[in-house]
Design an enzyme around this catalytic site. Structure first.
Site, PDB file in Angstrom:
ATOM      1  N   GLN B 125       0.823  -1.203   0.000  1.00  0.00           N
ATOM      2  CA  GLN B 125       0.000   0.000   0.000  1.00  0.00           C
ATOM      3  C   GLN B 125       0.862   1.260   0.000  1.00  0.00           C
ATOM      4  O   GLN B 125       1.694   1.436   0.887  1.00  0.00           O
ATOM      5  CB  GLN B 125      -0.868  -0.017   1.261  1.00  0.00           C
ATOM      6  CG  GLN B 125      -1.785   1.162   1.412  1.00  0.00           C
ATOM      7  CD  GLN B 125      -2.328   1.252   2.837  1.00  0.00           C
ATOM      8  OE1 GLN B 125      -1.594   1.478   3.787  1.00  0.00           O
ATOM      9  NE2 GLN B 125      -3.616   1.058   2.980  1.00  0.00           N
ATOM     10  N   GLY B 126       0.653   2.121  -0.958  1.00  0.00           N
ATOM     11  CA  GLY B 126       1.369   3.400  -0.979  1.00  0.00           C
ATOM     12  C   GLY B 126       0.436   4.542  -0.617  1.00  0.00           C
ATOM     13  O   GLY B 126      -0.052   5.246  -1.500  1.00  0.00           O
ATOM     14  N   TYR B 127       0.158   4.699   0.653  1.00  0.00           N
ATOM     15  CA  TYR B 127      -0.730   5.778   1.110  1.00  0.00           C
ATOM     16  C   TYR B 127       0.064   6.832   1.892  1.00  0.00           C
ATOM     17  O   TYR B 127       0.231   7.949   1.448  1.00  0.00           O
ATOM     18  CB  TYR B 127      -1.844   5.236   2.022  1.00  0.00           C
ATOM     19  CG  TYR B 127      -3.015   4.566   1.329  1.00  0.00           C
ATOM     20  CD1 TYR B 127      -2.981   4.243  -0.023  1.00  0.00           C
ATOM     21  CD2 TYR B 127      -4.164   4.246   2.055  1.00  0.00           C
ATOM     22  CE1 TYR B 127      -4.064   3.621  -0.633  1.00  0.00           C
ATOM     23  CE2 TYR B 127      -5.248   3.631   1.450  1.00  0.00           C
ATOM     24  CZ  TYR B 127      -5.202   3.314   0.110  1.00  0.00           C
ATOM     25  OH  TYR B 127      -6.272   2.700  -0.479  1.00  0.00           O
ATOM     26  N   SER B 128       0.558   6.446   3.082  1.00  0.00           N
ATOM     27  CA  SER B 128       1.186   7.427   3.977  1.00  0.00           C
ATOM     28  C   SER B 128       2.452   8.013   3.377  1.00  0.00           C
ATOM     29  O   SER B 128       3.160   7.349   2.603  1.00  0.00           O
ATOM     30  CB  SER B 128       1.538   6.754   5.309  1.00  0.00           C
ATOM     31  OG  SER B 128       0.389   6.310   5.965  1.00  0.00           O
ATOM     32  N   SER B 160       4.208  -1.618   4.257  1.00  0.00           N
ATOM     33  CA  SER B 160       4.473  -2.987   4.691  1.00  0.00           C
ATOM     34  C   SER B 160       4.714  -3.906   3.496  1.00  0.00           C
ATOM     35  O   SER B 160       4.016  -3.805   2.486  1.00  0.00           O
ATOM     36  CB  SER B 160       3.286  -3.516   5.495  1.00  0.00           C
ATOM     37  OG  SER B 160       3.156  -2.777   6.676  1.00  0.00           O
ATOM     38  N   GLU B 243     -10.445  -2.611   5.911  1.00  0.00           N
ATOM     39  CA  GLU B 243      -9.355  -2.842   6.869  1.00  0.00           C
ATOM     40  C   GLU B 243      -9.872  -2.650   8.291  1.00  0.00           C
ATOM     41  O   GLU B 243      -9.556  -3.418   9.178  1.00  0.00           O
ATOM     42  CB  GLU B 243      -8.189  -1.899   6.601  1.00  0.00           C
ATOM     43  CG  GLU B 243      -6.992  -2.290   7.434  1.00  0.00           C
ATOM     44  CD  GLU B 243      -5.771  -1.424   7.166  1.00  0.00           C
ATOM     45  OE1 GLU B 243      -4.672  -1.932   7.323  1.00  0.00           O
ATOM     46  OE2 GLU B 243      -5.949  -0.247   6.797  1.00  0.00           O
TER      47      GLU B 243
END
Lengths: 361, 401
Positions: B125-128, B160, B243
């Site tokens: 996941q590329g969010y933060s 992660s 989630e």
């Protein structure tokens, strides 16, 4: 899987709520709290007329033939409203007579009890917080002498269910003489307490008293847990309402994250805990082997939650919360009552561990 | 009330048990390298029987079952009891597949979902970003349309399993002139390419599951966008919902509790068994109160979900309940393991009681991942209690939106 209230159970709670809205507007509750009467007789009579006091008693004897869950749902709404009525002791005495009484005792008392024509209460506590059937010490026999502490509506009750050594139970009619009740200056003015002294009072033992007193105690724990949940949920509601009304810095204090988080934490504490009294009542009715530990756990947990909720709610109200004029005190004091009556959370946590057979015993 | 599942569902439970007995057995998973093959074969069979990937259509490799929360619960319970694997773990199944099912183009579903279900495509996941945590919509990583491709520049963090991933799903700014939330798009990006550099971050436990990822001219095809340009924020909301639902479950609390009970059962306080110690008993029953409240509330959530009813406030409290229980359990565990808590927990399977330190630290990770506890409190306050948004950030959407 159905762990939710039925339509009938919801209607039962709605009916009680409606009655409480009619009969117990804020000034009436205030009046009862500040007044001298042990309880609001008009409200109590209407509750009995509506059948709320005999829900759990057999239909053939004037009751509704329902179970502890329904009784607990009523207790919840009474806690929500801080209702000044002697519901708890009356309901428990009825349950004890139904479970452990002779046919004659049942026929004699239960119809009048269900109708509210006779007021009953439980005389259980002895000095040093000895509330439990295993701890009762008054000697059984046809003539009863000794002292019982913290008897709800002890002066007004027509009939007392007295706890005796060996977990025995006996009925004492207060009109028969040998019973002297004196009021205690009690913290919770919505449920007054008395010290009752028996001197050679005539006692009518329940034949199966010793066999059922533990189960009646468990029912008492569930009803206190239900009252505590009702009270805690009211506290949350009062705190949320006040935060949305009170303005500081040009906005309602509900805009401030400190207040929001305090209320959110309270919601996380209160909302899921409802399931503990539901579950304890449900297993009391359907899976009796699980009932003692579930009742003890629900009582311990919910009474701690209620005290915590009431304290937080006073705090949210600021200086006003600390005044006699602010209604939040009704629940703060009710929380203290629920916590101590029939044994405090520490005791019931210890009992829970024991009932779950933890350790080497 | 009725805590039973009824004859139809109990028959289903028996059928699941029988399947597990014959297809998984009682010994749990075999050791690597046999494990992976065995698990994927088992998952294929379980999907064929309709036990796994129930919400995924058959044409994408799922079992396409009519939604039935009671069956789903029975499957979780029985698979848990048999220690059999559920769906492929990770962000792919939990986040990408639900998002694509809801918002993806048909070709994207056909292309990405089947291998993700089979565990062949792994996702990160590329969010933060370093400057965009709880305030995720302030993210700065930008993607520009150059010919048939997006070109990406920026930095993601707390990613992660980035080193194991085949693809990223990410939020990027594609409309720099649009208002904050309206300038974001949701892109799928191949991980193995020169414009991407991954640096592992060492976690508080000493492990390195998460990473920071640098994008310097990384590229992805123009049609690997999910939803329209500028709709990425809304698209991403579907996944966060999934989630949260997952993290909030009572199943994990119960597992943790069972481990604690085992630890307490073999620990000692001074000369006597720990479970005889009044203080330990008191603390444990305090935790049990919270645990049962979450478990029984779960029965109500299940009942309402099965009837298509909302559960309101109760739904918003799940993650905070779990975080609290995990924190309380970690505190008790430290007490029970005594001076073993002075040892570094290490990551080897043969470690002793000090492995509880990983739970002690991991419980903090749980309270942060998927929306920190303070963000959760905003959510409870705003969505659960109907309180207004915070005063100082007017003009921003609230946590509840």
């Amino acid at each position: 899987m159905n762990f939710d209230l039925s339509e009938e159970q919801r209607l039962l709670q709605d009916g009680v709520d409606r009655l409480l809205r009619e009969e117990l507007p804020a000034p009436r509750l205030r009046e009862a709290f500040d007044g001298d009467a042990a309880f609001d007789a008009t409200l109590w009579n209407r509750l009995c007329e509506q059948g709320a006091c005999g829900l759990h008693l057999p239909e053939a004897l004037g009751g509704a033939g329902l179970e502890l869950l329904e009784l607990a749902l009523v207790a919840e709404r009474l806690g929500y409203a801080a209702a000044p009525v002697p519901f708890w002791g009356h309901a428990l005495a009825g349950l004890a007579i139904d479970l452990g009484g002779s046919e004659a005792q049942k026929r004699r008392w239960l119809p009048r009890l269900a109708a509210g024509d006779v007021l009953t209460s439980v005389a259980w506590a002895e000095t040093d917080s000895r509330w439990q059937p295993e701890q009762w010490s008054l000697p059984p026999g046809p003539s009863l002498s000794g002292v019982k502490e913290f008897v709800p509506a002890g002066r007004e009750a027509d009939l007392l269910l007295v706890g005796l050594a060996g977990g025995e139970l006996a009925l004492v009619e207060t009109a028969d003489g040998g019973v002297a009740a004196e009021p205690v200056e009690a913290i919770d003015r919505t449920r007054r307490l008395d010290r009752v002294r028996f001197e050679a009072a005539r006692a009518d033992p329940l034949p199966a008293g010793a066999a059922v007193s533990s189960r009646v105690r468990d029912a008492g724990l569930v009803l206190l847990a239900a009252d505590a949940f009702g009270g805690a949920s009211r506290c949350l509601e009062l705190a949320v309402d006040y935060a949305q009304t009170r303005e500081q810095f040009g906005v309602t204090i509900a805009h401030f994250q400190a207040v929001k988080h305090q209320l959110a934490n309270l919601a996380v504490e209160v909302e899921p805990a409802r399931s503990l009294f539901w579950y304890a009542a449900h297993v009391f009715d359907r899976r009796p082997a699980e009932a003692p530990a579930s009742a003890a756990l629900a009582k311990a947990h919910l009474c701690d939650v209620f005290v915590h909720a009431a304290r937080e709610t006073v705090e949210v109200h600021g200086g006003f919360g600390y005044t006699w004029e602010c209604d939040v005190q009704f629940w703060l004091k009710r929380a203290v009552f629920d916590r101590a009556v029939l044994g405090d959370p520490d005791l019931h946590r210890a009992r829970t561990a024991e009932l779950l057979d933890w350790g080497s015993g | 009330m009725d805590l039973g599942y009824g004859p139809e569902h109990e028959a289903f439970r028996a059928e699941v048990r029988e399947f597990l007995e014959s297809e998984w057995g009682r010994d749990g998973a075999p050791a690597e390298p046999e494990r992976e093959r065995r698990e994927s074969e088992f998952r294929r069979k379980a999907t064929g029987r309709g036990y796994l990937n129930r919400g995924v259509p058959r044409r994408y490799g799922g079992s396409e079952q009519t939604p039935d929360v009671l069956r789903a619960q029975i499957i979780r319970e029985e698979f848990g009891r048999a220690r059999a694997p559920l769906e492929v773990p990770g962000a792919g199944m939990m986040m990408v597949v639900p998002t694509l099912l809801e918002c993806g183009a048909e070709w994207q579903k056909e292309h990405f979902i089947p291998p993700t279900v089979a565990g062949e495509y792994r996702w990160a996941q590329g969010y933060s970003e370093p400057g965009a945590g709880s305030d995720l919509a302030s993210l700065k990583t930008r993607a520009e349309r150059v010919g048939d491709e997006w070109t990406i520049h920026g930095q993601k963090i707390w990613t992660s399993y980035a080193r194991e991933a085949d693809y990223f799903f990410m939020l990027v700014r594609t409309e720099p002139d649009a208002p904050k939330h309206a300038g974001i798009s949701y892109l799928l990006v191949p991980a193995d390419q020169p414009g991407i550099e991954i640096q592992p971050l060492k976690q508080i436990t000493g492990e390195s599951q998460f990473n920071q990822v640098f994008f310097d001219g990384a590229r992805t095809p123009a049609d690997w966008i999910v939803g329209e340009r500028g709709q990425g924020w809304q698209v991403s909301r579907t996944t966060l919902r999934h989630e949260r639902g997952h993290i909030g479950g009572a199943d994990r609390s119960l597992q943790l509790w069972n481990s604690l009970m085992r630890l307490a059962g073999r620990s000692r306080c001074g000369d006597s068994p720990a479970l005889d110690d009044p203080r330990i008993r008191d603390l444990m029953v305090q935790v049990l109160g919270y645990l049962r409240a979450q478990e029984y509330s779960g029965f109500t959530l299940l009942t309402r979900a099965a009837r298509g009813q909302e559960a309101g406030l109760l739904e918003t409290t799940s993650k905070l309940q779990y975080s609290r229980i995990a924190a309380l359990i970690s505190k008790l565990a430290l007490q029970l393991i005594g001076d073993s808590s002075l040892l570094a927990p290490g990551l080897q399977p043969e470690r002793g009681d000090e492995r509880w330190l990983n739970q002690f630290m991991g419980s903090l990770g749980m309270a942060i991942a998927g929306g920190t506890s303070n963000i959760q409190r905003n959510l409870v306050a705003e969505r659960g209690l109907g309180l207004p948004r915070d005063a100082p950030v007017r003009g921003e959407p609230s946590a509840a939106e």
